[in-house]
Motif scaffolding. Sequence first.
Motif, PDB file in Angstrom:
ATOM      1  N   ALA A 230      -3.180  -8.125  -3.887  1.00 43.07           N
ATOM      2  CA  ALA A 230      -3.307  -7.242  -2.914  1.00 43.07           C
ATOM      3  C   ALA A 230      -4.052  -7.791  -1.870  1.00 43.07           C
ATOM      4  O   ALA A 230      -3.643  -7.469  -0.564  1.00 43.07           O
ATOM      5  CB  ALA A 230      -4.103  -6.120  -3.390  1.00 43.07           C
TER       6      ALA A 230
ATOM      7  N   ILE B 201       2.133  -0.799  -2.611  1.00 41.53           N
ATOM      8  CA  ILE B 201       1.231  -1.843  -2.004  1.00 41.53           C
ATOM      9  C   ILE B 201       1.895  -2.042  -0.419  1.00 41.53           C
ATOM     10  O   ILE B 201       1.002  -2.150   0.437  1.00 41.53           O
ATOM     11  CB  ILE B 201       0.466  -2.691  -2.495  1.00 41.53           C
ATOM     12  CG1 ILE B 201      -0.807  -3.075  -1.834  1.00 41.53           C
ATOM     13  CG2 ILE B 201       1.317  -3.783  -2.691  1.00 41.53           C
ATOM     14  CD1 ILE B 201      -1.669  -3.979  -2.516  1.00 41.53           C
TER      15      ILE B 201
ATOM     16  N   ILE C 135       0.610  -1.800  -7.328  1.00 42.47           N
ATOM     17  CA  ILE C 135       1.703  -2.811  -7.319  1.00 42.47           C
ATOM     18  C   ILE C 135       2.600  -2.832  -8.345  1.00 42.47           C
ATOM     19  O   ILE C 135       2.685  -2.826  -9.431  1.00 42.47           O
ATOM     20  CB  ILE C 135       0.891  -4.264  -7.918  1.00 42.47           C
ATOM     21  CG1 ILE C 135      -0.495  -4.639  -6.827  1.00 42.47           C
ATOM     22  CG2 ILE C 135       1.635  -5.525  -7.704  1.00 42.47           C
ATOM     23  CD1 ILE C 135      -1.473  -5.578  -7.388  1.00 42.47           C
TER      24      ILE C 135
ATOM     25  N   LEU D 204      -6.912   0.533  -5.650  1.00 40.92           N
ATOM     26  CA  LEU D 204      -6.211  -0.122  -6.695  1.00 40.92           C
ATOM     27  C   LEU D 204      -5.800   0.585  -7.937  1.00 40.92           C
ATOM     28  O   LEU D 204      -6.785   0.557  -8.808  1.00 40.92           O
ATOM     29  CB  LEU D 204      -6.329  -1.654  -6.595  1.00 40.92           C
ATOM     30  CG  LEU D 204      -5.229  -2.760  -7.152  1.00 40.92           C
ATOM     31  CD1 LEU D 204      -4.139  -2.759  -6.174  1.00 40.92           C
ATOM     32  CD2 LEU D 204      -5.908  -3.974  -6.997  1.00 40.92           C
TER      33      LEU D 204
END
Length: 276
Positions: free
Chosen positions: A260, A207, A242, A198
């Motif tokens: 996530a 994502i 994201i 991430l």
Amino acid sequence: MAEIVRVDDANDPRLADYVHLRDVSLRQKLEAEHGVYLAEGEKVVRRAVEAGHRPASFLMAPRWQESLADVLATTDAPCFVLSERLIESLTGFHVHRGALASLQRPAPTPVADVLSDARRIVVMEDLSDHTNVGAIFRSAAALGFDGILMSPRCADPLYRRAIKVSMGAVFRLPYARLDDWYAAPEVLRMAGFTTCALTVGGGAIAIDEVPHDIDRLALIVGSEGHGLTERWEHGADLRVTIPMSADIDSLNAAASVAVACWQLRPTPARPRRPGS
């Protein structure tokens, strides 16, 4: 049944496990030396005991004895009963959820046990904030993840604040520390996990572009300040981000993991509702 011990002196040496709860460095030293951790609040204390963790003692104001009577009936650990004024003097804050328990720390879980049947795990690298650690445990447990791996320097999930924020999820979600952090990416690959780092760095995929057919997936999140180290970010199978508004550069670590985990959660077939 627990022995009820009424105490009228906050300096009683039997209360040593409960002193200076706001002093993080002192608490970490004391808890490591005594092999215990502290749970705060009726629900959290109850969940710790139900998870099989062995109480060393309890501390509570008189009005909380009745609500925890069934828990006290399961152990012979002493229950120290003090006035709320003395509890605040001892601990350094107002215990508004009424009860504390000192519990013996369980033996560490082997990494292989966490990975053995897991389909989705979270990997935390060097998160230092206990609130974030607790929130990540809570999100991961709620959204169907099976376990958590942590770097050696990651904050203690059994620290009182982390337990409280997780609402006891630290007792139900298996976790382990990876002592050889340098070798950790290879450990995950050998176990069949696709690693997803991430990141807010350039070149990452959104994502929602991560394939849904990944069988075993490890979501990796880095420290609050600097994010993932270069080895983890660029050594992962996928680098994911994201999408967010252009004038916001990042989300809080715990918020990022919650989003996530929702997007990457396992999706078993769900039964149809009546009438659908």
